[in-house]
Design an enzyme around this catalytic site. Structure first.
Site, PDB file in Angstrom:
ATOM      1  CB  CYS A  74      -0.940   0.071   1.192  1.00  0.00           C
ATOM      2  SG  CYS A  74      -2.075  -1.294   1.332  1.00  0.00           S
ATOM      3  NE  ARG A 120       7.007   1.129  -0.833  1.00  0.00           N
ATOM      4  CZ  ARG A 120       7.708   0.904   0.259  1.00  0.00           C
ATOM      5  NH1 ARG A 120       7.203   0.194   1.222  1.00  0.00           N
ATOM      6  NH2 ARG A 120       8.895   1.379   0.374  1.00  0.00           N
ATOM      7  CD1 TRP A 174      -0.359  -6.614  -2.406  1.00  0.00           C
ATOM      8  CD2 TRP A 174      -0.828  -6.915  -0.243  1.00  0.00           C
ATOM      9  NE1 TRP A 174      -0.084  -7.921  -2.091  1.00  0.00           N
ATOM     10  CE2 TRP A 174      -0.362  -8.133  -0.766  1.00  0.00           C
ATOM     11  CE3 TRP A 174      -1.180  -6.859   1.105  1.00  0.00           C
ATOM     12  CZ2 TRP A 174      -0.241  -9.283   0.005  1.00  0.00           C
ATOM     13  CZ3 TRP A 174      -1.065  -8.018   1.878  1.00  0.00           C
ATOM     14  CH2 TRP A 174      -0.594  -9.209   1.320  1.00  0.00           C
ATOM     15  N   GLY A 225      -1.988  -0.806   6.748  1.00  0.00           N
ATOM     16  CA  GLY A 225      -1.890  -1.558   8.004  1.00  0.00           C
ATOM     17  C   GLY A 225      -3.159  -2.366   8.220  1.00  0.00           C
ATOM     18  CD  GLU A 257      16.637 -14.841  -3.635  1.00  0.00           C
ATOM     19  OE1 GLU A 257      15.893 -15.231  -2.712  1.00  0.00           O
ATOM     20  OE2 GLU A 257      16.450 -13.774  -4.251  1.00  0.00           O
ATOM     21  CE  LYS A 299      13.751 -13.019  -6.377  1.00  0.00           C
ATOM     22  NZ  LYS A 299      14.338 -12.599  -5.140  1.00  0.00           N
ATOM     23  CD  GLU A 311       9.793 -12.998  -5.760  1.00  0.00           C
ATOM     24  OE1 GLU A 311       9.061 -12.465  -4.926  1.00  0.00           O
ATOM     25  OE2 GLU A 311      11.029 -12.937  -5.701  1.00  0.00           O
ATOM     26  CG  HIS A 328      16.566 -38.161   2.035  1.00  0.00           C
ATOM     27  ND1 HIS A 328      16.786 -39.410   2.563  1.00  0.00           N
ATOM     28  CD2 HIS A 328      17.776 -37.570   1.940  1.00  0.00           C
ATOM     29  CE1 HIS A 328      18.076 -39.557   2.798  1.00  0.00           C
ATOM     30  NE2 HIS A 328      18.704 -38.460   2.425  1.00  0.00           N
ATOM     31  CE  LYS A 339      11.484  -4.106  -3.265  1.00  0.00           C
ATOM     32  NZ  LYS A 339      12.179  -5.337  -3.705  1.00  0.00           N
TER      33      LYS A 339
END
Ligand code: F6R
Length: 608
Positions: free
Chosen positions: A2, A27, A74, A101, A481, A485, A488, A504, A603
């Site tokens: 947001c 954001r 968001w 929030g 990582e 990447k 997402e 395993h 973000k």
């Protein structure tokens, strides 16, 4: 997560608000809206989808006025529709609120306010604030906001305007960042400095618990008891170019290609080649305090958690200090063992991640010394930690973290080097590591110069449904990582595993449709990973191997190879991560995904 923008001054608010929202779109981007006081009443315009949709609404139905607030969302409470887009209005339409929030007692408040005759027009928690402000009005906007905030539980960064007290924006924060931009006869409000940088470099960061009143003539900051507070004006040091795409198709690609510079910037003035150590001015710890540390906890989320895993191995290997790595979201609700000699390292690109901030506060409460590895200057974690190492990677706008990750690993290496040289590491070995770090920017550049090779590999695998990433030792976190990447930004399911763990369980997934990325530089575990590659090949899996030499042992096992330069073992994940970032990027682009704004993400996760 947001974005909030506000303007009060002599100019029309709408163009500034829209420009600010566009800068903050990374954001949160599922809906957006503005509220402007037009001289008589509060006018709102809202739209589901990207800011461009809101622009369309505004050109069909413009609003004028010199006081306004805006928001890009968001979704947390309620789906991303126009009805749930901020700003939200009070029942009598005199109060408009934007909020970042979560209001935890929203359901209770909603019930009470409904009984008092208020009409709710959205599914959001935010709307309760607008109704509360109307309900508690006693003459001034700030008094009503104070009254409302006394009743809400949860986290917030809010901006409020009212037609009953129109020459004002009232803002408040608790757990969600907000800053005031001080212009020339005009004042701005934003949740992120990038929204206002085109207009002013002078900012006042609000602390948790602060309330601010902005008018055309100035601003004041107070606490929730209306007691005035002094907050200093700080200068933003980076340039607008840092938050623009500069000719690249996406911010993510720009940020991948910036890494020779950003890695250099993280080390600048800190690496001492001659002594094989580092100088870290921001640690705020004496030699005695550093020597007294006998255990380290590193806490972080997502990509930052992956860099923490690499840091754990570096510190344990070089300094022989036990290290625990904890997801911040888990750490904060457990009963972690913290002693007076625990150092808690907190890693966060944004410096605002709610779980990481809460974990740091918990560690502090239990008596740990805290050290923040943060990229965003002036962010909450950076202001609340006991000491820190800024990453100096510059603003990261692409939602998928790239350059912040490599800078985090460098910052951890600088820290490990310093701690190790104080303890057992010889100057010769220290110099060798420092030299290897010094060489990284050129080595990263040599990888980027061959980006087209990765683009070709991406072309071959763009339609895959699953991917496995395998690595060992320092490159197990690099595998995690790499997988993160890819998933997402391309929405392909991907898993990272320690290569030997594959047998395993995950080996059951291997068939001729399964691409397996091996991170297999010529390091201390190379011979071991070769057997794992053989296991995949034997089951018909397709192998994409990131390695550093022409290895006879790999003959017949490689479907695709990408070569990275050689370095010391602990730095290999930095070099290995760059081609993995490129692979994810090119696959996502070829699948037509919105790389910079992947679905459902945003973000900086400032909610729990
Ligand atoms: C992944 C990504 C996230 C963040 C995580 C923590 O590409 O960006 O996983 O790493 O949300 O964010 P920071 O580092 O800002 O605390």
């Amino acid at each position: 997560m947001c974005g909030i923008v506000g303007y009060i001054g002599p100019r029309q608010a709408t163009p500034f608000l829209i420009e600010g929202l566009k800068r903050l779109e990374y954001r949160g981007y599922d809906s957006a809206g503005i509220a402007v006081y037009d001289g008589e009443s509060i006018e709102t315009r809202r739209a589901a989808g990207k800011i461009a949709k809101l622009e369309g609404t505004l050109s069909a139905d413009p609003v004028t006025g010199k006081v306004g607030i805006a928001h890009t969302r968001w979704a947390t409470h309620g789906p991303p529709t126009e009805r749930n887009a901020h700003p939200h209005l009070s029942t009598d339409n005199t109060v408009a609120v934007v909020h970042n929030g979560i209001i935890e007692n929203a359901n209770v408040l909603r019930k009470q306010l409904t009984e008092l005759g208020h009409t709710f027009r959205s599914d959001t928690d935010t709307e309760t604030i607008a109704h509360l402000v109307q309900e508690l009005w006693e003459g001034s906007l700030e008094e009503a906001v104070i009254g409302a905030l006394r009743k809400v539980e949860g986290t917030f960064g809010i901006a409020v305007v009212s037609s009953k007290d129109p020459s004002k924006i009232v803002a408040a924060r608790k757990g969600s960042p907000l800053l005031i931009g001080v212009g020339d006869g005009e004042y701005f409000l934003a949740s992120d400095a990038s929204a206002i940088l085109a207009h002013t470099r002078q900012v006042v960061y609000l602390n948790d618990g602060d309330l601010a009143v902005l008018t055309p003539d100035g601003y004041k900051v107070m606490d929730i008891n209306n007691v005035p507070l002094r907050r200093s004006v700080e200068r933003i040091e980076w340039d607008l170019a840092a938050i623009e795409r500069g000719g690249y198709d996406h911010f993510m690609l720009k940020e991948i290609f910036e890494q020779p510079t950003t890695v250099e910037n993280t080390m600048r003035g800190r690496l001492i080649l001659e002594d094989g150590t580092s100088k870290l001015g921001g640690l705020n710890m004496s030699h005695e305090q550093l020597m007294a540390v006998d255990n380290i906890v590193i806490t972080a989320c997502g990509t930052s958690w992956h860099s923490a895993l690499i840091g754990e191995m570096m510190i344990e290997d070089l300094c022989r200090i036990p290290v625990e790595v904890e997801y911040a979201s888990e750490f904060r609700y457990r009963n972690p063992i913290i002693t007076p000699s625990t150092l808690c390292i907190v890693i966060s690109q944004s410096g605002e991640t709610a779980d990481t901030l809460a974990a740091m506060r918990e560690a502090k409460r239990r008596g740990a010394q805290t050290l923040g590895l943060v990229n965003v200057v002036g962010s909450t974690i950076a202001r609340e930690d006991d000491g820190g190492i800024y990453l100096h990677a510059g603003p990261e706008i692409g939602v998928a973290s790239t350059k912040a990750f490599t800078s985090q690993v460098i910052a951890l290496a600088l820290f490990a080097l310093k701690m190790a040289r104080k303890r057992t590491l010889s100057v010769m070995r220290g110099r060798e590591l420092a030299q290897a770090m010094h060489d990284l920017p050129k080595q990263i550049q040599s990888i980027l110069d061959r980006a087209a090779e990765m683009e070709k590999i991406a072309d071959e695998y763009k339609d895959a449904h699953n991917f496995l990433y395998l690595g060992r030792g320092f490159n197990f976190p690099a595998a995690l990582e790499g997988a993160l990447k890819l998933k997402e930004i391309s929405y392909i399911h991907a898993e990272g595993y320690p290569a030997a763990e594959m047998k395993h369980g995950p080996i059951a997934l291997i068939d001729e449709k399964m691409p397996v990325v091996f991170i297999a530089p010529h390091d201390g575990v190379f011979d071991k990973i070769v057997s794992n590659i053989q296991e995949v090949k034997a089951r018909g899996g397709k192998t994409i191997i990131i390695t550093s030499r022409d290895e006879p042992a790999l003959a017949g096992l490689v479907d695709h190879e990408f070569r990275i330069p050689e370095t010391v073992d602990m730095l290999t994940p930095i070099l290995a991560s760059v081609p993995l970032q490129l692979l994810a990027y090119y696959i996502a682009v070829k699948r037509g995904a919105n790389v910079d704004q992947p679905r459902n993400l945003a973000k900086s996760v400032t909610v729990e």
